[in-house]
Design a protein around this motif. Structure first.
Motif, PDB file in Angstrom:
ATOM      1  N   UNK A  96      13.834  -5.106  -0.860  1.00 13.94           N
ATOM      2  CA  UNK A  96      12.846  -4.774  -1.890  1.00 13.94           C
ATOM      3  C   UNK A  96      11.447  -4.720  -1.304  1.00 13.94           C
ATOM      4  N   UNK A  97      11.070  -5.740  -0.555  1.00 14.32           N
ATOM      5  CA  UNK A  97       9.709  -5.806  -0.043  1.00 14.32           C
ATOM      6  C   UNK A  97       9.449  -4.688   0.960  1.00 14.32           C
ATOM      7  N   UNK A  98      10.473  -4.298   1.718  1.00 17.19           N
ATOM      8  CA  UNK A  98      10.312  -3.179   2.649  1.00 17.19           C
ATOM      9  C   UNK A  98      10.075  -1.876   1.895  1.00 17.19           C
ATOM     10  N   UNK A  99      10.773  -1.699   0.777  1.00 15.83           N
ATOM     11  CA  UNK A  99      10.605  -0.490  -0.029  1.00 15.83           C
ATOM     12  C   UNK A  99       9.222  -0.430  -0.670  1.00 15.83           C
ATOM     13  N   UNK A 100       8.651  -1.592  -0.942  1.00  9.91           N
ATOM     14  CA  UNK A 100       7.356  -1.650  -1.631  1.00  9.91           C
ATOM     15  C   UNK A 100       6.165  -1.523  -0.688  1.00  9.91           C
ATOM     16  N   UNK A 101       6.405  -1.631   0.613  1.00  9.88           N
ATOM     17  CA  UNK A 101       5.316  -1.716   1.601  1.00  9.88           C
ATOM     18  C   UNK A 101       4.273  -0.626   1.434  1.00  9.88           C
ATOM     19  N   UNK A 102       4.699   0.609   1.352  1.00 12.93           N
ATOM     20  CA  UNK A 102       3.769   1.743   1.260  1.00 12.93           C
ATOM     21  C   UNK A 102       3.859   2.456  -0.085  1.00 12.93           C
TER      22      UNK A 102
END
Length: 275
Positions: A96-102
């Motif tokens: 989830x956090x990787x998807x939200x990065x940008x």
């Protein structure tokens, strides 16, 4: 009945993290077809999601990701600490956090709509919750923009993932002091950066309370204004970061420490699981 091997059961359990009996029953129903068994388990779990909708999620973890000009922090919540330290739950948070990065998402609703793995963050959470067997929710998100950041993740127990997360956006070059301020925030839990940011209605409510307390204590009428202002100052030291006594040296305020280090705090955020 299909002949289901222990190896198949083990492989599916390792893949999904499901229980022994549920995994075996799904494989039997699917006549040994691994992918069909996965579908059966997900459908079964999805039905359970609706029943879990009203359950409390007081456990979970904090995760943070940093891009070139912003930091995003989330609280991913679940029902039990057993699940919060499960590798599949931790992997879900990482995804989830990787998807939200940008993504630029700044609200939970926006974050849930971010694409990932052919679906959305929301659908991925629902799918994993179905397998995990607990209610899982993205409870909070914050995104801070700036040039420099300090991130501090605190483990309240060595057996659990981070339970407190702090992000500080700052100006200046003293990264070590910036990190100590992030640690201070983790401990002191300020709500605002400056006293000026404290809402006027909150200040007036506090003023009425401390004035009444002072009167009930029998303080002289003539001394009340000074006493009330002194107690309001103590209130600001509780809620405003720059007013607080520095955790490492209570003879200094955070504002003093920042000034001496040539730092400026432009924004900060603090999450604590379940709080």
């Amino acid at each position: 009945m299909a002949n289901v091997s222990l190896e198949d059961i083990k492989a599916l359990r390792e893949r999904l993290g499901t229980g022994m009996i549920d995994t075996k029953n799904a494989l039997v129903e699917a006549e040994g077809d691994m992918e069909k068994a996965v579908e059966i388990l997900r459908l079964k779990g999805a039905k359970g999601n609706a029943k879990r909708a009203d359950r409390s999620t007081s456990e979970g973890l904090i995760a943070v990701v940093q891009s070139a000009t912003a930091v995003t922090m989330i609280e991913l919540a679940c029902e039990t600490d057993f699940v919060s330290k499960n590798e599949k739950f931790v992997a879900l948070a990482d995804k989830i956090i990787a998807a939200l990065a940008d993504s630029g998402a700044e609200t939970v609703d926006a974050a849930l709509a971010v694409p990932v793995d052919g679906g959305t963050v929301g659908s991925v959470i629902e799918g994993e919750a179905a397998i995990i067997g607990e209610k899982v929710e993205l409870r909070r998100i914050v995104r801070l923009s700036g040039d420099k950041f300090e991130v501090y993740l605190h483990h309240t127990s060595k057996d659990l993932p981070p339970q407190i997360g702090v992000v500080v956006a700052y100006t200046g070059d003293d990264a070590e002091t910036a990190r100590s301020i992030a640690q201070h925030i983790s401990f002191a839990d300020p709500q605002y950066l400056t006293r000026e940011e404290v809402p006027a209605d909150a200040v007036e409510t506090e003023r009425r309370i401390v004035e009444q307390i002072s009167k009930d204590e029998g303080k002289p009428e003539a001394a009340l204004p000074k006493i009330v202002e002194g107690r309001l100052t103590a209130f600001f030291k509780q809620v405003a970061l720059l007013e607080q006594d520095y955790a490492r040296d209570n003879k200094l305020t955070v504002q003093n420490v920042l000034k001496d280090a040539g730092l400026g705090i432009t924004a900060f955020a603090r999450f604590k699981v379940g709080a």
